[in-house]
Write an enzyme that holds these catalytic residues in place. Sequence first.
Site, PDB file in Angstrom:
ATOM      1  N   GLY A   9       3.232  10.849   1.280  1.00  0.00           N
ATOM      2  CA  GLY A   9       2.218   9.782   1.125  1.00  0.00           C
ATOM      3  C   GLY A   9       0.941  10.186   1.652  1.00  0.00           C
ATOM      4  O   GLY A   9       0.291   9.242   2.076  1.00  0.00           O
ATOM      5  N   THR A  11      -1.965  11.020   0.678  1.00  0.00           N
ATOM      6  CA  THR A  11      -3.332  10.676   0.162  1.00  0.00           C
ATOM      7  C   THR A  11      -3.389   9.227  -0.279  1.00  0.00           C
ATOM      8  O   THR A  11      -4.252   8.750  -0.896  1.00  0.00           O
ATOM      9  CB  THR A  11      -3.285  11.292  -1.415  1.00  0.00           C
ATOM     10  OG1 THR A  11      -2.353  11.153  -2.344  1.00  0.00           O
ATOM     11  CG2 THR A  11      -3.388  13.017  -0.956  1.00  0.00           C
ATOM     12  N   GLY A  12      -2.382   8.169   0.251  1.00  0.00           N
ATOM     13  CA  GLY A  12      -2.346   6.705   0.113  1.00  0.00           C
ATOM     14  C   GLY A  12      -3.470   6.240   1.011  1.00  0.00           C
ATOM     15  O   GLY A  12      -4.118   6.650   1.725  1.00  0.00           O
ATOM     16  N   VAL A  13      -3.289   4.814   0.783  1.00  0.00           N
ATOM     17  CA  VAL A  13      -4.136   3.956   1.655  1.00  0.00           C
ATOM     18  C   VAL A  13      -4.287   4.227   3.232  1.00  0.00           C
ATOM     19  O   VAL A  13      -5.130   4.609   3.738  1.00  0.00           O
ATOM     20  CB  VAL A  13      -3.843   2.576   1.562  1.00  0.00           C
ATOM     21  CG1 VAL A  13      -4.639   1.735   2.325  1.00  0.00           C
ATOM     22  CG2 VAL A  13      -4.124   1.955   0.110  1.00  0.00           C
ATOM     23  N   ILE A  14      -3.042   4.278   3.844  1.00  0.00           N
ATOM     24  CA  ILE A  14      -2.822   4.645   5.177  1.00  0.00           C
ATOM     25  C   ILE A  14      -2.697   6.162   5.394  1.00  0.00           C
ATOM     26  O   ILE A  14      -2.685   6.486   6.468  1.00  0.00           O
ATOM     27  CB  ILE A  14      -1.612   3.789   5.865  1.00  0.00           C
ATOM     28  CG1 ILE A  14      -1.844   3.867   7.524  1.00  0.00           C
ATOM     29  CG2 ILE A  14      -0.385   4.091   5.677  1.00  0.00           C
ATOM     30  CD1 ILE A  14      -3.139   3.620   8.146  1.00  0.00           C
ATOM     31  N   GLY A  15      -2.078   6.859   4.404  1.00  0.00           N
ATOM     32  CA  GLY A  15      -1.904   8.260   4.655  1.00  0.00           C
ATOM     33  C   GLY A  15      -3.010   8.944   4.714  1.00  0.00           C
ATOM     34  O   GLY A  15      -3.148  10.015   5.236  1.00  0.00           O
ATOM     35  N   LYS A 131      11.439  -3.078   4.670  1.00  0.00           N
ATOM     36  CA  LYS A 131      11.422  -2.466   5.891  1.00  0.00           C
ATOM     37  C   LYS A 131      12.622  -2.919   6.883  1.00  0.00           C
ATOM     38  O   LYS A 131      13.097  -1.744   7.441  1.00  0.00           O
ATOM     39  CB  LYS A 131      10.254  -2.919   6.580  1.00  0.00           C
ATOM     40  CG  LYS A 131       8.905  -2.162   6.119  1.00  0.00           C
ATOM     41  CD  LYS A 131       7.629  -2.550   6.773  1.00  0.00           C
ATOM     42  CE  LYS A 131       6.260  -2.092   6.201  1.00  0.00           C
ATOM     43  NZ  LYS A 131       5.168  -2.452   6.966  1.00  0.00           N
ATOM     44  N   ARG A 135      15.202  -0.125   8.734  1.00  0.00           N
ATOM     45  CA  ARG A 135      15.491   0.165   9.806  1.00  0.00           C
ATOM     46  C   ARG A 135      17.106  -0.204  10.383  1.00  0.00           C
ATOM     47  O   ARG A 135      17.494   0.574  11.247  1.00  0.00           O
ATOM     48  CB  ARG A 135      14.581  -1.094  10.721  1.00  0.00           C
ATOM     49  CG  ARG A 135      14.724  -0.899  12.310  1.00  0.00           C
ATOM     50  CD  ARG A 135      13.605  -1.928  12.883  1.00  0.00           C
ATOM     51  NE  ARG A 135      12.421  -1.747  12.906  1.00  0.00           N
ATOM     52  CZ  ARG A 135      11.339  -2.145  13.571  1.00  0.00           C
ATOM     53  NH1 ARG A 135      11.741  -3.016  14.625  1.00  0.00           N
ATOM     54  NH2 ARG A 135      10.026  -2.041  13.419  1.00  0.00           N
TER      55      ARG A 135
END
Length: 312
Positions: A9, A11-15, A131, A135
């Site tokens: 991931g 190239t994504g928002v947080i990546g 999430k 977890r």
Amino acid sequence: MPANILIIGATGVIGTPITAQVVSAKSSFGRIAILTSKNTVSSKAEVIKSLKEKGVEVLLGDLEVEADVKKAYENIDTVVSCVGRGAIEKQIQLIKWASETPNVKHFFPSEYGTDIEHNPSSVNEKPHQLKLKVRAYAKTIPKDKLHLTYLVTGPYSDLYMGKTGKEEIGTFDVKAKRAVLLGDGNGPVSFTAMADVGKLIVACIQQPSASEDKILIVNSFTATPNEILAEFEKQTNAKWEVSYTSLEKLKEVEKQAWEAGAPYATHATLRRIWTEGGTLYSKPRDNGLVGEPPMESLADQVRQVIAAQTRS
């Protein structure tokens, strides 16, 4: 031995900011590779070209295909997942396959953001459900098979301080000099700049014994909506038009958004959680456990948001 890192991931928002910080610290590491799709290579050709020029290996594959993922895991010891909400549940397989690959020792799930176990009511929040599933599965993996680190950052200040499509859930509009603040504006929120998420990941990888098998609560700074507004007014040298969305009104907007299937429903819930104090703790942050890397300040973030909105 220097870590050999695979980013999923990337190239994504947080990546994107995480990958940038890992690449900036490449002298500390061995291999840096990303697993991405043919579609991404085509649609983000310039980004991929830039990464290759910086020495990043680009591996093609489908994160839902075991053979592709396990091939990407070859000669990798650290996996950093940066997948977005649409792929969160797919991490269960990524973690399973990592635990079956002896050379993979350390996995960072994409759980940056709001703490899904902040308080007893967290388990009921709609945005947390996938999430929580990841977890729960991760807890079944023996530590001698795979070490996991959860980096809980709170909201990204870059995005919180931007413009939103639904102003009632909060906005900062630089060109219009207008802000909509949540609650009474005096409730503190703990933020992490997206670049700082990357810096903290780098620090964790560089100090594995300090981060393995831990849930680390980190941040860049804490500020109230009114303090953020004051910094915008200071840096723009202008008085802004301001209105407030009360917590009760925010809850109403949130409820209506989920009922209507509105795209901003998740954001409305998260912003309600933050406004209720869901980013605050009685204990100090864990930045110090990984060497206290330098973080951005409120002033830094406001300066960047002003520049970004002015360019757009």
